[in-house]
Enzyme design. Structure first.
Site, PDB file in Angstrom:
ATOM      1  N   THR A   1       3.201   3.297  -6.815  1.00 16.93           N
ATOM      2  CA  THR A   1       3.181   3.802  -5.453  1.00 16.93           C
ATOM      3  C   THR A   1       2.510   5.167  -5.493  1.00 16.93           C
ATOM      4  O   THR A   1       1.961   5.573  -6.525  1.00 16.93           O
ATOM      5  CB  THR A   1       4.608   3.875  -4.859  1.00 16.93           C
ATOM      6  OG1 THR A   1       4.524   4.203  -3.473  1.00 16.93           O
ATOM      7  CG2 THR A   1       5.470   4.893  -5.578  1.00 16.93           C
TER       8      THR A   1
ATOM      9  N   VAL B   1       0.857  -1.173   0.000  1.00 20.97           N
ATOM     10  CA  VAL B   1       0.000   0.000   0.000  1.00 20.97           C
ATOM     11  C   VAL B   1       0.894   1.224   0.000  1.00 20.97           C
ATOM     12  O   VAL B   1       1.804   1.340   0.829  1.00 20.97           O
ATOM     13  CB  VAL B   1      -0.931   0.025   1.228  1.00 20.97           C
ATOM     14  CG1 VAL B   1      -1.809   1.269   1.200  1.00 20.97           C
ATOM     15  CG2 VAL B   1      -1.781  -1.233   1.280  1.00 20.97           C
ATOM     16  N   CYS B   2       0.673   2.124  -0.942  1.00 20.86           N
ATOM     17  CA  CYS B   2       1.404   3.389  -0.993  1.00 20.86           C
ATOM     18  C   CYS B   2       2.913   3.113  -1.026  1.00 20.86           C
ATOM     19  O   CYS B   2       3.394   2.313  -1.831  1.00 20.86           O
ATOM     20  CB  CYS B   2       0.973   4.251   0.187  1.00 20.86           C
ATOM     21  SG  CYS B   2       1.452   5.987   0.081  1.00 20.86           S
ATOM     22  N   THR B   3       3.678   3.742  -0.144  1.00 20.70           N
ATOM     23  CA  THR B   3       5.137   3.590  -0.176  1.00 20.70           C
ATOM     24  C   THR B   3       5.620   2.262   0.387  1.00 20.70           C
ATOM     25  O   THR B   3       6.831   2.012   0.427  1.00 20.70           O
ATOM     26  CB  THR B   3       5.808   4.740   0.597  1.00 20.70           C
ATOM     27  OG1 THR B   3       5.265   4.808   1.921  1.00 20.70           O
ATOM     28  CG2 THR B   3       5.587   6.064  -0.116  1.00 20.70           C
ATOM     29  N   GLY B   4       4.703   1.403   0.776  1.00 23.92           N
ATOM     30  CA  GLY B   4       5.097   0.040   1.130  1.00 23.92           C
ATOM     31  C   GLY B   4       5.806  -0.657  -0.019  1.00 23.92           C
ATOM     32  O   GLY B   4       6.540  -1.632   0.184  1.00 23.92           O
TER      33      GLY B   4
END
Length: 327
Positions: free
Chosen positions: A137, A117-120
């Site tokens: 991202t 999720v996102c910057t994961g």
């Protein structure tokens, strides 16, 4: 390639959401809530057994200031179905921990699928899971992700991307869209839509849709041109030439062109085209109207004009877009 976990059809699928200090709270809570709501909406039994996990001190503080208590990292070979990697300001510190990257790599090999999720996505990259794969991202960090992991193919536009067993989403709330897609893959479209309705998500955005809508992109000019944008939205099939727009805005054509470009970064003509494409995309995805009819109601005049606009803005023909995203 990941192993295919074997679970009893009646057993909940183990889902692990990996958190770390300074994690983005919604990156954790959003997917968790989707899985929890799927348990409520999925019929008999509980489809999922979600939990939050973390390395080291399992009591950590999210970037929003909320204190979280997670479970410790499970053994690498313990049963798991789905591994979700959250993002947040602390992700680069997490990437700098070689033991955590190694654990993610091993755990992803044990899971049926892994998602960020996102910057994961940066932690997926640190674990070597993005090499040779498409990923996305948060729009603000796509360039940095591409520079840090050059063997990955980073796509800045989609809400989420699936490349084999590896999923990744755009920023923050896009993790909810990704998780809905995971639920749809597992339990079917009807359950996913029931979850979306329960969460009061008015529109389920498919992967491949742009992170930004044309309307959102034009919000920088809303203070000055909000009424003009409303006029355009109400008259997509009508005359939206520069003289007509200038008349609606109460400005000369020259003044409108100059001030509109300063406020939005677009010429009025390009803004109109983007708004027409966006309206046509919604119609193609959500209705069964013929393409010719959609071209007319959205103001393109002809299918060929709409096709050229779609190729410019969506990199697909209207027919291909409907085949991919139509309900």
């Amino acid at each position: 390639m990941p192993k295919i976990p074997r679970f009893s059809p009646d057993a909940p699928r183990p889902v692990e959401v990996l958190a770390f200090p300074a994690v983005q709270l919604l990156d954790v809570a959003g997917p968790l809530q989707v899985f929890a709501t799927a348990n409520e909406q999925g019929g008999v039994g509980l489809p999922y057994a979600p939990r939050v996990i973390a390395a080291g001190d399992v009591a950590l503080t999210a970037s929003a200031g909320l204190r979280l208590v997670a479970d410790p990292l499970p053994d690498r070979d313990a049963p798991v179905d789905t591994l979700v990697i959250a993002g947040g300001p602390g992700v680069l510190a997490a990437c700098a921990d070689p033991a955590l990257s190694a654990w993610v790599r091993a755990r992803a090999g044990q899971a049926r699928r892994v998602a960020s999720v996102c910057t994961g996505a940066f932690l997926l990259g640190a674990a070597g899971l993005l090499d040779g794969r498409r990923a996305v991202t948060h729009w603000k960090h796509c360039g940095a992700l591409a520079a840090r992991y050059p063997q990955a193919r980073i796509e800045p536009d989609p809400i989420f991307v699936r490349d084999g067993p590896v999923w990744s989403s755009a920023g923050v709330t896009a993790g909810i869209d990704l998780t809905l897609a995971l639920v749809e893959e597992d339990l079917g479209r009807a359950v996913a839509l029931a979850v979306a309705r329960h969460l009061v998500m008015f529109l389920k955005r498919p992967g491949g849709q742009a992170q930004f809508s044309a309307t959102l992109a034009l919000q920088a000019g809303e203070e000055r041109f909000g009424r003009l944008h409303a006029f355009i939205a109400d008259n997509l099939s009508g005359d939206l030439s520069l003289p007509a727009l200038a008349g609606a805005a109460g400005m000369s054509e020259r003044s409108l062109s100059r001030h509109y470009l300063e406020a939005t970064g677009l010429t009025p003509a390009k803004a109109v085209e983007r708004l027409r494409v966006e309206a046509a995309r919604r119609a193609l995805a959500e209705t069964a109207q013929p393409v010719k009819r959609i071209a007319q109601t959205c103001g393109f005049g002809s299918e060929e004009t709409m096709r050229r606009s779609f190729l410019r803005h969506v990199a697909a023909t209207p027919q291909d877009y409907r085949a991919r995203f139509g309900g």
